[in-house]
Design a protein around this motif. Structure first.
Motif, mmCIF file in Angstrom:
data_model
loop_
_atom_site.group_PDB
_atom_site.id
_atom_site.type_symbol
_atom_site.label_atom_id
_atom_site.label_comp_id
_atom_site.label_asym_id
_atom_site.label_seq_id
_atom_site.Cartn_x
_atom_site.Cartn_y
_atom_site.Cartn_z
ATOM 1 N N LEU A 355 -1.778 -6.641 0.579
ATOM 2 C CA LEU A 355 -1.442 -5.242 0.866
ATOM 3 C C LEU A 355 -2.552 -4.305 0.403
ATOM 4 N N GLU A 356 -3.218 -4.661 -0.705
ATOM 5 C CA GLU A 356 -4.320 -3.832 -1.205
ATOM 6 C C GLU A 356 -5.458 -3.769 -0.184
ATOM 7 N N LEU A 357 -5.694 -4.872 0.532
ATOM 8 C CA LEU A 357 -6.787 -4.916 1.507
ATOM 9 C C LEU A 357 -6.492 -4.082 2.750
ATOM 10 N N LEU A 358 -5.259 -3.601 2.901
ATOM 11 C CA LEU A 358 -4.902 -2.734 4.032
ATOM 12 C C LEU A 358 -4.974 -1.256 3.663
ATOM 13 N N SER A 359 -5.361 -0.962 2.408
ATOM 14 C CA SER A 359 -5.476 0.419 1.954
ATOM 15 C C SER A 359 -6.723 1.069 2.553
ATOM 16 N N PRO A 360 -6.853 2.401 2.464
ATOM 17 C CA PRO A 360 -8.027 3.074 3.053
ATOM 18 C C PRO A 360 -9.348 2.699 2.382
ATOM 19 N N HIS A 748 0.136 3.190 -2.742
ATOM 20 C CA HIS A 748 -1.202 3.542 -2.259
ATOM 21 C C HIS A 748 -1.216 3.612 -0.740
ATOM 22 N N LEU A 749 -0.488 2.719 -0.081
ATOM 23 C CA LEU A 749 -0.416 2.752 1.377
ATOM 24 C C LEU A 749 0.344 3.983 1.887
ATOM 25 N N MET A 750 1.173 4.585 1.034
ATOM 26 C CA MET A 750 1.919 5.785 1.422
ATOM 27 C C MET A 750 1.111 7.059 1.205
ATOM 28 N N ALA A 751 -0.139 6.919 0.694
ATOM 29 C CA ALA A 751 -0.937 8.092 0.328
ATOM 30 C C ALA A 751 -1.182 9.026 1.511
#
Length: 813
Positions: A355-360, A748-751
């Motif tokens: 999931l971290e690798l899908l962050s901006p 973080h993905l909801m940022a």
């Protein structure tokens, strides 16, 4: 910043294109006449189709090509919210640069109707670049004049400005960070501003038309400087010993010599020799410390170099992959190529790290595709826990039909619940113009693939499955219509309830028995066949939410709450987190009897919630004096503790512990006895999550949301049951700390979302969440910390701290 300190950038040093956002029109459109075509009898029925033409003018002459926004036809509130980027850079701007903005209407065929124009200079009288929102008054029937001085100035004359203009100017400063933020006071101020705005508009009834433009803001003020000119201070420096502080615009930028040294070091350690390198004892300790960093922690240059140097020896350590990929200089083709080769050979990472690798932070399509390949190992139940965030991750994809989008659609084809929730999550994001195309492509892909299905997950063909999902939208639209009719009824709540039942039984009788069963939006595996009018009601509150009872195909009933006029996306996120944490605790064999009721936002200001039969603590205490008396009514036991069955008391203690930990971690505020509910079996749970991540409308909130009535129901702070409560709290806290990376990655993905308490300051909110986990402590120290936190909260509820009691008692009221 001291009073004598003025930090600034020079315009000549900013090598970025001029960027601004065309937001919206305010006011009523004037009638447009077309002499060539005469009067069109259907003209009043047409909606205006407007676009804004933007021309940059330098020294009174157009400079560069004009830019146009898209056409906007959305009723009276014309809102483009479109980012315009000019080819001209800030460094090329002249002292008298102006922006000429003209609004055109093309709704009458080939004849373009001129609405009006306005001109705004990019630098003010103090030679500072204008930033933030600017409200320009349009000159009706005139094309924006870019000459200097202009004949169509957008600035409202001083004598025409009212209180509203002054408040908007202050609001502009607030949004740029020039006014300190105080959450509870800001909320009151905004509420008062809305009233003033309503009064001003009703008084003036102005026929003026305004265009709102939002200019790009920088960390510091931007002061004009011509190419090759030396900057001159506006006022001479006095001959005193006063220290004048000047901001260095290069602070915070990459040091060229350090960057060059890093690249040289990388080139030397990119060869075959690296494969045999092994870290020393001290280097191994440093690497282990780095691997324990939360995903929000940035790596220093030395830390990046250390991980790069020993990358080959770290390939068996799956936790190291995400940290290694953050060390890569992706602009270096050779380095990026080697990193991708190593990624394919690395020990496969966990889903939580994927999931971290899908962050901006990660833009490489190969890296994001690798993350999706890891997600493919998750089962449908786990995937549903992350679906809300995975839809948000579509914002950060570089293509419309990305690997992530295709993966979500393919998995949804075999699971009707995933398909239904994916469709709703995507549909709610359509209003975000910046990403509409990306979300729409996913929606289109889902529809296209589902229609091709010969047999769906429940044996139905794809066409019928898709139609059942479409009928969910039709149902919510009808419920919105009902709410409007019910709200217009004058009188008390009982009259509104009568109107609701009358509508369901009469004019809208098709809702009583559906022609075909519809999949429940909250539980798509459940088929509903109609609404029971006699069992449907309205809650007594400002928004008058509906409480509806649906018949199910199996002969049972399903109760839901439908709200209109309230953004429940934040509630949806919090309840999703409660459900996820409940799953994490149960995987560790700790069931705290939580109540993660279902929530689904079906629009920006509407949605459904599962109705759980329960009563608020405020209602219970007013009728039964104590929680114990209430539970005795349903689970009496003369031999049990406090006259209650041991099972019921244990359920109450566990649920109190679970929600105490979760509300602390998520920083949930505005807790009072009306939004703490208790079920008949002893389960306590929270509702209404309007304030999260540390925000609270009331001053002096307690560190733990634990009221004295809950402690009294456990026998007081000295009882064995209260000790058991603390034990459950500490155990749950340590279990959730182990999954801190997963929870932080999800937030973080909801940022990029528009959830209020995240959108206001995403980075600050995530850091607050990280702080609650106390990752600097080991498990034993964390237990002592949480026990102290509970003791601090509870001690203030008893007489030895009178002042604190008064303060926190006011909070609970």
């Amino acid at each position: 910043m001291s009073g004598n300190e003025f930090r600034f950038f020079l315009s000549y040093d900013i090598n970025l294109p001029v960027t601004f956002r065309i937001e919206r029109l305010e006011g009523s459109l004037p009638p447009v006449e077309f002499p060539d075509s005469g009067i069109d009898p259907a003209a009043e029925e047409r909606r205006a189709e407007l676009y804004v033409e933007c021309v940059l003018c330098m020294d009174g002459a157009p400079f560069g090509l004009p830019m146009r926004t898209r056409l906007e036809t959305n009723g009276s509130a014309y809102c483009w919210n479109e980012l315009i980027t000019l080819s001209t850079k800030y460094r090329d701007l002249g002292r008298y640069s102006q922006l000429a903005l003209t609004v055109w209407d093309v709704s009458h065929g080939k004849n373009e109707g001129l609405i009006g124009g306005a001109t705004i200079p990019l630098f003010n009288s103090k030679l500072q670049l204008k930033t933030g929102k600017q409200k320009l008054r349009l000159w009706l029937g005139k094309v924006a004049d870019g000459s200097f001085p202009t004949t169509t100035p957008g600035k409202v004359p001083r004598h025409e400005r009212g209180e509203l203009e002054r408040l908007e100017k202050l609001l502009n400063k607030y949004e740029r960070g020039q006014i300190q933020r105080v959450d509870w006071l800001d909320w009151l101020t905004f509420k008062a501003m809305e009233k003033i705005k309503g009064l001003e508009s009703s008084k003036t009834g102005s026929s003026h038309l305004y265009l709102v433009v939002d200019f790009c803001s920088f960390e510091h003020r931007v002061v004009f400087q011509e190419s090759g000119a030396n900057f001159v201070l506006p006022s001479p420096i006095s001959s005193t010993n006063e220290l004048v502080i000047v901001w260095d615009p290069e602070v915070g930028k990459i040091n060229p010599s350090e960057h060059k040294q890093l690249k040289l070091a990388r080139s030397l350690t990119r060869g075959i020799i690296d494969k045999d390198l092994k870290p020393s004892n001290n280097e191994r300790k440093s690497i282990q410390r780095i691997l324990k960093y939360p995903p929000t922690r940035y790596l220093s240059g030395d830390e990046k170099q250390l991980l790069w140097k020993f990358r080959f020896s770290l390939m068996t350590e799956k936790r190291a992959l995400t940290k290694f990929l953050r060390c890569v200089e992706w602009s270096d083709v050779q380095e990026a190529k080697q990193a991708l080769e190593l990624m394919g050979k690395w020990e496969t990472i966990d889903v939580s790290d994927a999931l971290e690798l899908l962050s901006p932070l990660f833009e490489s399509e190969e890296v994001r595709a690798y993350a999706v390949s890891v997600l493919e190992r998750a089962d449908d139940e786990e995937l549903q826990c992350y679906l809300l965030q995975l839809v948000q991750a579509l914002r950060f994809e570089r293509t419309d039909k990305s690997r992530l989008s295709q993966f979500l659609v393919q998995r949804s084809l075999n699971n009707i619940e995933l398909a239904s929730f994916l469709r709703w999550y995507v549909a709610v994001e359509f209003y975000d113009h910046g990403y509409t195309k990306r979300f729409y492509c996913t929606h289109e892909l889902l529809e296209e693939n589902m229609m091709k299905l010969q047999a769906g997950p429940d044996g139905e063909d794809g066409f019928k499955l898709w139609q059942s999902l479409v009928r969910q939208t039709e149902l919510t639209a009808q419920l919105c219509s009902i709410m409007r009719d019910v709200r217009n009824v004058r009188g008390n709540t009982q009259k509104k309830i009568e109107k609701l039942r009358q509508l369901l039984s009469g004019l809208l009788s098709e809702l009583t028995y559906f022609e075909e069963p519809i999949r429940s939006p909250l539980a798509p595996s459940l088929l509903i066949t109609g609404i029971v009018p006699s069992e449907s009601s309205i809650f007594k509150s400002a928004l008058h939410p509906l409480r509806l009872t649906f018949r199910t195909q199996t002969g049972g009933t399903s109760k839901i709450i439908f709200k209109k006029g309230d953004d429940i996306r934040q509630d949806q996120l919090v309840v999703q987190m409660v459900s996820l944490m409940d799953r994490l605790l149960k995987l560790e064999n700790l069931d705290l009897h939580l109540t993660p009721y279902k929530v689904l936002a079906t629009g920006q200001d509407e949605g459904m919630l599962e109705f759980i039969p329960s009563r608020s603590l405020a209602q219970i205490l007013s009728e039964h004096r104590s929680i114990t008396s209430y539970l005795q009514k349903f689970h009496p036991d003369d031999r049990g503790p406090f006259g209650i069955t041991a099972t019921c008391l244990e359920t109450f203690i566990k649920s109190c512990a679970g929600y105490s930990v979760i509300t602390y971690i998520l920083g949930i505020g505005d807790r009072h006895l009306d939004n703490l509910l208790l079920r008949d079996d002893g389960r306590m749970f929270h509702v209404d999550f309007g304030f999260i991540l540390g925000r609270d409308p009331k001053p002096f909130p307690p560190p733990m949301k634990l009221c004295k009535e809950m402690v009294e129901a456990m026998g007081g702070a000295e009882s064995q049951y209260y000790t058991r409560f603390k034990s459950y709290c500490c155990e749950a806290y340590n279990i959730l700390r182990k999954s801190s990376n997963l929870i932080l990655n999800l937030f973080h993905l909801m940022a990029g979302s528009n959830i209020p308490d995240i959108a206001s300051d995403p980075e600050k909110g995530i850091l607050k969440l990280q702080e609650k986990f106390r990752l600097d402590l080991d498990d034993e120290a964390a237990i002592h910390f949480f026990q102290d936190l509970i003791n601090e909260s509870v001690s203030a509820l008893f007489p030895q701290m009178v002042e604190t009691i008064h303060r926190w008692a006011q909070y609970w009221r």
